[in-house]
Design a protein around this motif. Structure first.
Motif, PDB file in Angstrom:
ATOM      1  N   ARG A  66      -7.439  13.635  13.199  1.00 25.96           N
ATOM      2  CA  ARG A  66      -8.074  13.905  11.911  1.00 25.96           C
ATOM      3  C   ARG A  66      -8.110  12.620  11.111  1.00 25.96           C
ATOM      4  O   ARG A  66      -7.552  11.598  11.519  1.00 25.96           O
ATOM      5  N   GLN A  67      -8.758  12.661   9.955  1.00 29.42           N
ATOM      6  CA  GLN A  67      -8.770  11.483   9.087  1.00 29.42           C
ATOM      7  C   GLN A  67      -8.756  11.907   7.632  1.00 29.42           C
ATOM      8  O   GLN A  67      -9.179  13.015   7.284  1.00 29.42           O
ATOM      9  N   ALA A  68      -8.241  11.020   6.792  1.00 31.05           N
ATOM     10  CA  ALA A  68      -8.107  11.311   5.363  1.00 31.05           C
ATOM     11  C   ALA A  68      -9.457  11.144   4.671  1.00 31.05           C
ATOM     12  O   ALA A  68     -10.094  10.099   4.783  1.00 31.05           O
ATOM     13  N   GLU A  69      -9.870  12.168   3.956  1.00 32.38           N
ATOM     14  CA  GLU A  69     -11.125  12.102   3.202  1.00 32.38           C
ATOM     15  C   GLU A  69     -10.977  11.236   1.949  1.00 32.38           C
ATOM     16  O   GLU A  69     -11.906  10.550   1.553  1.00 32.38           O
ATOM     17  N   VAL A  70      -9.807  11.288   1.332  1.00 34.49           N
ATOM     18  CA  VAL A  70      -9.499  10.459   0.155  1.00 34.49           C
ATOM     19  C   VAL A  70      -8.052   9.989   0.290  1.00 34.49           C
ATOM     20  O   VAL A  70      -7.260  10.563   1.034  1.00 34.49           O
ATOM     21  N   ALA A  71      -7.711   8.932  -0.422  1.00 37.49           N
ATOM     22  CA  ALA A  71      -6.322   8.475  -0.449  1.00 37.49           C
ATOM     23  C   ALA A  71      -5.461   9.547  -1.110  1.00 37.49           C
ATOM     24  O   ALA A  71      -5.853  10.136  -2.125  1.00 37.49           O
ATOM     25  N   THR A  72      -4.320   9.818  -0.525  1.00 38.16           N
ATOM     26  CA  THR A  72      -3.460  10.868  -1.079  1.00 38.16           C
ATOM     27  C   THR A  72      -2.000  10.560  -0.793  1.00 38.16           C
ATOM     28  O   THR A  72      -1.663   9.831   0.137  1.00 38.16           O
ATOM     29  N   LYS A  73      -1.119  11.137  -1.614  1.00 42.62           N
ATOM     30  CA  LYS A  73       0.321  10.981  -1.446  1.00 42.62           C
ATOM     31  C   LYS A  73       0.853  12.134  -0.598  1.00 42.62           C
ATOM     32  O   LYS A  73       0.576  13.306  -0.875  1.00 42.62           O
ATOM     33  N   VAL A  74       1.633  11.792   0.424  1.00 43.74           N
ATOM     34  CA  VAL A  74       2.276  12.796   1.263  1.00 43.74           C
ATOM     35  C   VAL A  74       3.748  12.425   1.366  1.00 43.74           C
ATOM     36  O   VAL A  74       4.091  11.335   1.834  1.00 43.74           O
ATOM     37  N   ILE A  75       4.603  13.316   0.899  1.00 44.10           N
ATOM     38  CA  ILE A  75       6.067  13.132   0.809  1.00 44.10           C
ATOM     39  C   ILE A  75       6.430  11.709   0.364  1.00 44.10           C
ATOM     40  O   ILE A  75       7.298  11.049   0.943  1.00 44.10           O
ATOM     41  N   GLY A  76       5.752  11.260  -0.681  1.00 44.21           N
ATOM     42  CA  GLY A  76       6.102   9.998  -1.317  1.00 44.21           C
ATOM     43  C   GLY A  76       5.394   8.770  -0.783  1.00 44.21           C
ATOM     44  O   GLY A  76       5.518   7.683  -1.348  1.00 44.21           O
ATOM     45  N   TYR A  77       4.626   8.902   0.286  1.00 41.11           N
ATOM     46  CA  TYR A  77       3.916   7.763   0.868  1.00 41.11           C
ATOM     47  C   TYR A  77       2.413   7.908   0.639  1.00 41.11           C
ATOM     48  O   TYR A  77       1.887   9.022   0.531  1.00 41.11           O
ATOM     49  N   THR A  78       1.724   6.785   0.590  1.00 42.63           N
ATOM     50  CA  THR A  78       0.284   6.787   0.378  1.00 42.63           C
ATOM     51  C   THR A  78      -0.433   6.748   1.721  1.00 42.63           C
ATOM     52  O   THR A  78      -0.207   5.843   2.533  1.00 42.63           O
ATOM     53  N   ARG A 107       0.819  -1.208   0.000  1.00 46.01           N
ATOM     54  CA  ARG A 107       0.000   0.000   0.000  1.00 46.01           C
ATOM     55  C   ARG A 107       0.855   1.261   0.000  1.00 46.01           C
ATOM     56  O   ARG A 107       0.332   2.351  -0.158  1.00 46.01           O
ATOM     57  N   GLY A 108       2.132   1.120   0.238  1.00 50.70           N
ATOM     58  CA  GLY A 108       3.012   2.284   0.215  1.00 50.70           C
ATOM     59  C   GLY A 108       2.864   3.170   1.422  1.00 50.70           C
ATOM     60  O   GLY A 108       3.132   4.372   1.351  1.00 50.70           O
ATOM     61  N   LEU A 109       2.451   2.602   2.560  1.00 51.01           N
ATOM     62  CA  LEU A 109       2.305   3.383   3.779  1.00 51.01           C
ATOM     63  C   LEU A 109       3.671   3.841   4.287  1.00 51.01           C
ATOM     64  O   LEU A 109       4.704   3.250   3.968  1.00 51.01           O
ATOM     65  N   PRO A 110       3.704   4.880   5.107  1.00 49.88           N
ATOM     66  CA  PRO A 110       4.970   5.276   5.730  1.00 49.88           C
ATOM     67  C   PRO A 110       5.520   4.142   6.590  1.00 49.88           C
ATOM     68  O   PRO A 110       4.782   3.234   6.991  1.00 49.88           O
ATOM     69  N   PRO A 111       6.814   4.183   6.891  1.00 47.45           N
ATOM     70  CA  PRO A 111       7.402   3.136   7.728  1.00 47.45           C
ATOM     71  C   PRO A 111       6.811   3.164   9.130  1.00 47.45           C
ATOM     72  O   PRO A 111       6.246   4.174   9.568  1.00 47.45           O
ATOM     73  N   GLY A 112       6.967   2.049   9.834  1.00 40.86           N
ATOM     74  CA  GLY A 112       6.452   1.975  11.193  1.00 40.86           C
ATOM     75  C   GLY A 112       6.752   0.629  11.809  1.00 40.86           C
ATOM     76  O   GLY A 112       7.271  -0.270  11.134  1.00 40.86           O
ATOM     77  N   PRO A 113       6.447   0.452  13.067  1.00 44.59           N
ATOM     78  CA  PRO A 113       6.710  -0.820  13.738  1.00 44.59           C
ATOM     79  C   PRO A 113       5.824  -1.932  13.179  1.00 44.59           C
ATOM     80  O   PRO A 113       4.686  -1.678  12.773  1.00 44.59           O
ATOM     81  N   ARG A 114       6.343  -3.143  13.170  1.00 46.56           N
ATOM     82  CA  ARG A 114       5.596  -4.273  12.630  1.00 46.56           C
ATOM     83  C   ARG A 114       4.417  -4.591  13.538  1.00 46.56           C
ATOM     84  O   ARG A 114       4.578  -4.789  14.743  1.00 46.56           O
ATOM     85  N   PRO A 115       3.208  -4.647  12.996  1.00 47.45           N
ATOM     86  CA  PRO A 115       2.037  -4.930  13.832  1.00 47.45           C
ATOM     87  C   PRO A 115       1.925  -6.403  14.192  1.00 47.45           C
ATOM     88  O   PRO A 115       2.320  -7.278  13.422  1.00 47.45           O
ATOM     89  N   LEU A 116       1.386  -6.672  15.366  1.00 38.47           N
ATOM     90  CA  LEU A 116       1.100  -8.028  15.801  1.00 38.47           C
ATOM     91  C   LEU A 116      -0.285  -8.441  15.312  1.00 38.47           C
ATOM     92  O   LEU A 116      -1.116  -7.589  14.964  1.00 38.47           O
TER      93      LEU A 116
END
Length: 517
Positions: free
Chosen positions: A392-404, A47-56
């Motif tokens: 807040r929450q995203a109204e539509v999918a959008t790119k922010v500094i290269g991440y979705t 999905r191209g999400l920003p990096p983050g800790p691996r979810p359980l």
């Protein structure tokens, strides 16, 4: 006899078969869960999400939040970067922890992220609240217009200046009585009662509490504090929306009771004012009169529709947001000054030189007090009233500094982390008001290094009143009294522990000794 025991034998046989199958089923069940988990991880990456800790599995990253989420998220940002993503239960959450990333969300893509993510605990209240309504709502636009153009415009605030001057005088008299009795001042409670009466003076033209009645002011303060905690407390209903109807932690039920208590107070004020109008009493021209005028003149379609529920919600927003945040800031500022005698000397010296000793400051004099303003800014930096702002929450999918950022993702702006970022601030853990004398940084939404009131179209509309109140209260307390800590606190040190909610309050109230100058 045979027929009597037959069901028992059948049940025993079924249990035996299940016992035999269980060792075979468990590995399959475990393999299925692991497969779902790893597939979700791969989908997360695609999905191209920003990096983050691996979810359980199932809980995602909930175990990483703890009871101080602003601190936990700041620690994670040091590992994963100023824009990171987490999965909190079933909800994708992105966290911004630097001024540059915050600007992307609150300025560049402000329209997409302007809608608030409403905590389940206050969902019923949010349906008519200017704080929580979506920015696309005609009601939100109309209510915001009333607040921005009627309630908090300079000429309206100037017209009610005498009320605020009187409340500060009452605070000084109250502290003077305690000083005469050699009694410690609960700074947070005294500030809360004063700010509460400052608000009620502007809104209702009367006090809602008495500074000398500790029980009355304490009850209202606890009511507001509990409401802010209920709205900000981690809640399973927010992390697993499919189970929200069950209200498993009872947060919605508790918040509803607290809001109902506030509404009873406001109903008395509204009903009393309507009775005065019918009986021909002269107008008070305060906020309530303005809101009631709006009620009678906005009945057309697409208007604010200030019915009783909307009036209650607006009053709840004004009192809950205004009294709690402003009084907390005064308490944190006094705490830091008592811990830092050099800064205390500098601000008191400025007040004595510019204003004159033993005078309450006037609102028109705030601009002549740069060090006092710097003290307030430094307090905002270290102790922002809402450490994660409001979600807040995203109204539509959008790119922010290269991440979705996917549609519906929740957004948190960690301004607590931004205020302690060594890439932005030198010696970030140190209380140094002087840093704001060396460079011009405002907190009105333009300089993203310091945004305690937020930024963009959802910036706090009550900011102009809050700025006046905080400087007047803090400056007058410092210019009328010398302050010191009780002996036991001097020995053991000031407890700086925080209590997390929508607002960040001091866990152990500050009690200090005042001596008239």
């Amino acid at each position: 006899m045979h027929r009597t025991n037959s069901p028992v034998r059948s049940q025993f046989c079924r249990q035996s078969r299940m016992a035999e199958l269980l060792p075979w089923l468990l590995p399959w069940l475990l393999a299925t869960l692991l497969a779902v988990y790893f597939l979700d991880l791969r989908a997360h990456a695609r999905r191209g999400l920003p990096p983050g800790p691996r979810p359980l599995p199932l809980i995602g990253n909930l175990h990483l939040l703890g009871d101080q989420p602003h601190r936990s998220l700041a620690g994670l940002a040091k590992i994963h970067g100023p824009l990171m993503s987490l999965r909190l239960g079933a909800v994708t959450t992105v966290v911004a922890s630097s001024p540059e990333v915050a600007r992307e969300f609150l300025q560049t893509h402000d329209a997409i992220f302007a809608t608030r993510s409403v905590p389940d605990a206050i969902d019923a209240h949010a349906r008519s609240s200017v704080v929580w309504l979506p920015n696309s709502s005609p009601s939100w636009r109309a209510l915001r217009k009333i607040m921005a153009r009627e309630l908090f415009v300079p000429h309206r605030l100037d017209a009610l200046r005498h009320l605020r001057r009187e409340k500060v005088r009452q605070l000084v008299d109250h502290v003077g009585r305690l000083a005469g009795e050699d009694a410690a001042v609960d700074v947070g409670r005294a500030a809360f009662a004063t700010v509460l009466n400052l608000l009620s003076g502007n809104i209702f033209s009367r006090d809602l509490t008495n500074l000398d009645d500790h029980g009355e002011s304490k009850e209202f303060q606890e009511l507001v504090t509990e409401l802010m905690e209920a709205a900000g407390r981690p809640n399973l209903s927010d992390f697993y929306p499919a189970f929200a109807a069950a209200d498993l932690q009872g947060c919605r039920r508790k918040a509803a009771k607290l809001i109902a208590r506030l509404h009873r107070v406001f109903d008395e004020e509204i009903d009393g004012r309507l009775h005065d109008r019918r009986s021909g009493q002269p107008r008070k021209n305060d906020f309530l009169d303005l809101l009631l005028d709006s009620e009678t003149t906005t009945g057309d379609k697409g208007s604010a529709g200030l019915d009783r529920d909307t009036l209650r919600s607006m009053l709840t927003d004004l009192f809950a947001a205004g009294s709690d945040t402003s009084s907390n800031t005064v308490e944190w500022a006094m705490t830091e000054l008592l811990k830092n005698p050099v800064s205390m000397y500098k601000v008191c010296d400025e007040l004595a030189r510019v204003i004159g000793i033993r005078r309450n400051i006037e609102e028109s004099e705030i601009g002549q007090l740069p060090y006092l303003q710097a003290v307030v800014k430094e307090t905002f930096r270290l102790h922002p009233p809402a450490p994660l702002l409001l979600p807040r929450q995203a109204e539509v999918a959008t790119k922010v500094i290269g991440y979705t950022i996917p549609k519906g993702a929740r957004l948190l702006i960690n301004i607590w982390a931004m205020g302690r970022d060594p890439n932005v601030w030198s010696e970030p853990e140190k209380f140094m008001p002087e840093r704001f004398l060396e460079k011009t940084i405002d907190f009105k939404g333009g300089d993203f290094e310091l945004i305690p009131f937020g930024a963009g179209r959802r910036i706090c509309p009550g900011m102009p009143l809050a700025i006046r109140m905080m400087h007047m209260v803090l400056g007058s307390l410092l210019n009328q009294f010398e302050w010191k800590l009780p002996v036991e606190v001097e020995i053991n040190g000031v407890d700086m522990a925080e209590k997390f909610g929508v607002t960040l309050i001091k866990a152990v109230p500050l009690c200090a000794i005042a001596t008239p100058i």
